[in-house]
Design an enzyme around this catalytic site. Structure first.
Site, PDB file in Angstrom:
ATOM      1  N   CYS A   1       0.845  -1.202   0.000  1.00 15.23           N
ATOM      2  CA  CYS A   1       0.000   0.000   0.000  1.00 15.23           C
ATOM      3  C   CYS A   1       0.877   1.248   0.000  1.00 15.23           C
ATOM      4  O   CYS A   1       0.564   2.232  -0.684  1.00 15.23           O
ATOM      5  CB  CYS A   1      -0.940   0.002   1.204  1.00 15.23           C
ATOM      6  SG  CYS A   1      -2.371  -1.104   1.045  1.00 15.23           S
TER       7      CYS A   1
ATOM      8  N   HIS B   1       3.497 -12.482  -9.066  1.00 11.23           N
ATOM      9  CA  HIS B   1       4.852 -12.379  -9.594  1.00 11.23           C
ATOM     10  C   HIS B   1       4.792 -12.727 -11.086  1.00 11.23           C
ATOM     11  O   HIS B   1       4.245 -13.771 -11.448  1.00 11.23           O
ATOM     12  CB  HIS B   1       5.775 -13.403  -8.939  1.00 11.23           C
ATOM     13  CG  HIS B   1       5.952 -13.259  -7.449  1.00 11.23           C
ATOM     14  ND1 HIS B   1       7.093 -12.724  -6.896  1.00 11.23           N
ATOM     15  CD2 HIS B   1       5.157 -13.596  -6.407  1.00 11.23           C
ATOM     16  CE1 HIS B   1       6.991 -12.756  -5.564  1.00 11.23           C
ATOM     17  NE2 HIS B   1       5.820 -13.275  -5.247  1.00 11.23           N
TER      18      HIS B   1
ATOM     19  N   HIS C   1      -0.410 -10.183  -4.522  1.00  6.33           N
ATOM     20  CA  HIS C   1       0.484  -9.816  -5.631  1.00  6.33           C
ATOM     21  C   HIS C   1       0.708 -11.022  -6.517  1.00  6.33           C
ATOM     22  O   HIS C   1       0.767 -12.161  -6.043  1.00  6.33           O
ATOM     23  CB  HIS C   1       1.817  -9.261  -5.126  1.00  6.33           C
ATOM     24  CG  HIS C   1       2.493 -10.079  -4.066  1.00  6.33           C
ATOM     25  ND1 HIS C   1       2.060 -10.092  -2.750  1.00  6.33           N
ATOM     26  CD2 HIS C   1       3.542 -10.930  -4.127  1.00  6.33           C
ATOM     27  CE1 HIS C   1       2.837 -10.898  -2.045  1.00  6.33           C
ATOM     28  NE2 HIS C   1       3.735 -11.434  -2.854  1.00  6.33           N
TER      29      HIS C   1
ATOM     30  N   ASN D   1       1.915 -16.390  -4.215  1.00  2.00           N
ATOM     31  CA  ASN D   1       2.057 -17.130  -2.968  1.00  2.00           C
ATOM     32  C   ASN D   1       0.938 -16.735  -2.012  1.00  2.00           C
ATOM     33  O   ASN D   1       0.614 -15.550  -1.884  1.00  2.00           O
ATOM     34  CB  ASN D   1       3.422 -16.840  -2.340  1.00  2.00           C
ATOM     35  CG  ASN D   1       4.559 -17.360  -3.193  1.00  2.00           C
ATOM     36  OD1 ASN D   1       4.478 -18.459  -3.746  1.00  2.00           O
ATOM     37  ND2 ASN D   1       5.623 -16.577  -3.334  1.00  2.00           N
TER      38      ASN D   1
ATOM     39  N   ASP E   1      10.433  -6.266  -8.791  1.00  2.00           N
ATOM     40  CA  ASP E   1      10.752  -6.853  -7.493  1.00  2.00           C
ATOM     41  C   ASP E   1      12.143  -6.393  -7.062  1.00  2.00           C
ATOM     42  O   ASP E   1      13.079  -6.338  -7.865  1.00  2.00           O
ATOM     43  CB  ASP E   1      10.696  -8.384  -7.579  1.00  2.00           C
ATOM     44  CG  ASP E   1      10.624  -9.044  -6.213  1.00  2.00           C
ATOM     45  OD1 ASP E   1       9.567  -9.601  -5.882  1.00  2.00           O
ATOM     46  OD2 ASP E   1      11.639  -8.989  -5.479  1.00  2.00           O
TER      47      ASP E   1
HETATM   48  P1  5GP Z   1       6.053 -13.073  -1.504  1.00  2.00           P
HETATM   49  O1  5GP Z   1       7.202 -13.731  -0.796  1.00  2.00           O
HETATM   50  O2  5GP Z   1       5.084 -12.447  -0.518  1.00  2.00           O
HETATM   51  O3  5GP Z   1       5.378 -13.940  -2.522  1.00  2.00           O
HETATM   52  O4  5GP Z   1       6.682 -11.904  -2.371  1.00  2.00           O
HETATM   53  C1  5GP Z   1       7.027 -10.664  -1.859  1.00  2.00           C
HETATM   54  C2  5GP Z   1       8.012 -10.062  -2.818  1.00  2.00           C
HETATM   55  O5  5GP Z   1       8.147  -8.699  -2.499  1.00  2.00           O
HETATM   56  C3  5GP Z   1       9.417 -10.677  -2.752  1.00  2.00           C
HETATM   57  O6  5GP Z   1       9.757 -11.233  -4.013  1.00  2.00           O
HETATM   58  C4  5GP Z   1      10.307  -9.506  -2.365  1.00  2.00           C
HETATM   59  O7  5GP Z   1      11.558  -9.508  -3.011  1.00  2.00           O
HETATM   60  C5  5GP Z   1       9.461  -8.309  -2.763  1.00  2.00           C
HETATM   61  N1  5GP Z   1       9.713  -7.117  -1.961  1.00  2.00           N
HETATM   62  C6  5GP Z   1       9.815  -7.052  -0.601  1.00  2.00           C
HETATM   63  N2  5GP Z   1      10.019  -5.789  -0.219  1.00  2.00           N
HETATM   64  C7  5GP Z   1      10.057  -5.043  -1.360  1.00  2.00           C
HETATM   65  C8  5GP Z   1      10.234  -3.638  -1.592  1.00  2.00           C
HETATM   66  O8  5GP Z   1      10.410  -2.817  -0.690  1.00  2.00           O
HETATM   67  N3  5GP Z   1      10.208  -3.231  -2.889  1.00  2.00           N
HETATM   68  C9  5GP Z   1      10.027  -4.103  -3.925  1.00  2.00           C
HETATM   69  N4  5GP Z   1      10.045  -3.588  -5.167  1.00  2.00           N
HETATM   70  N5  5GP Z   1       9.845  -5.419  -3.732  1.00  2.00           N
HETATM   71  C10 5GP Z   1       9.851  -5.888  -2.472  1.00  2.00           C
HETATM   72 ZN    ZN Z   2      -1.796  -3.304   1.239  1.00  2.00          ZN
END
Ligand code: 5GP
Ligand code: ZN
Length: 114
Positions: free
Chosen positions: A7, A102, A100, A87, A30
């Site tokens: 957010c 990917h 989200h 995920n 990412d």
């Molecule tokens: P999840 O593990 O929840 O499926 O994916 C979260 C993703 O968010 C990860 O791939 C991680 O690298 C990315 N991420 C975490 N913090 C940040 C951030 O501050 N900026 C960006 N651009 N990506 C982020």
């Molecule tokens: Zn949010």
């Protein structure tokens, strides 16, 4: 939602490399890419995961998210294919509790998904 990383990124309070936005969606690179192209597509409205997206997001927002994925893949030149991952929850190692998708591409993906 207060205290939600994505957010804050959508609002611009935390910087990101934006690749796409529309009325319903925001997409950015990412911070820790797992492939040459690694983009996160998120709804502007806060929902925690895909488990609640169908109930909480409007049909327009759901459609926009799916459409955005195709538009971004084309924009990024992922003509040879790409992988989309969302995920959900601890077993899937979801680390940010804002839905989200990917988009991963730019190389041959592993044959096994998990
Ligand atoms: P999840 O593990 O929840 O499926 O994916 C979260 C993703 O968010 C990860 O791939 C991680 O690298 C990315 N991420 C975490 N913090 C940040 C951030 O501050 N900026 C960006 N651009 N990506 C982020
Ligand atoms: Zn949010």
């Amino acid at each position: 939602m207060d205290n939600c990383l994505f957010c804050k990124i959508i609002k611009g309070d935390i910087p990101s490399t934006k690749v796409y936005e529309d009325e319903f969606c925001f997409a950015f690179r990412d911070i820790n890419p797992q492939a040459p192209t690694h983009i996160l597509v998120v709804p502007r409205e806060h929902v925690a995961s895909i488990a609640e997206a169908g109930e909480k997001l409007s049909p327009e927002a759901l459609h926009a998210l799916i459409s955005a994925i195709g538009k971004i893949a084309a924009q990024e030149g992922l003509n040879n294919g790409f992988r989309v991952v969302s995920n959900c929850g601890p077993d899937a190692c979801q680390s940010v509790l804002h839905l989200h998708f990917h988009i991963l591409g730019g190389r041959q993906m592993a044959d096994q998904m998990a």
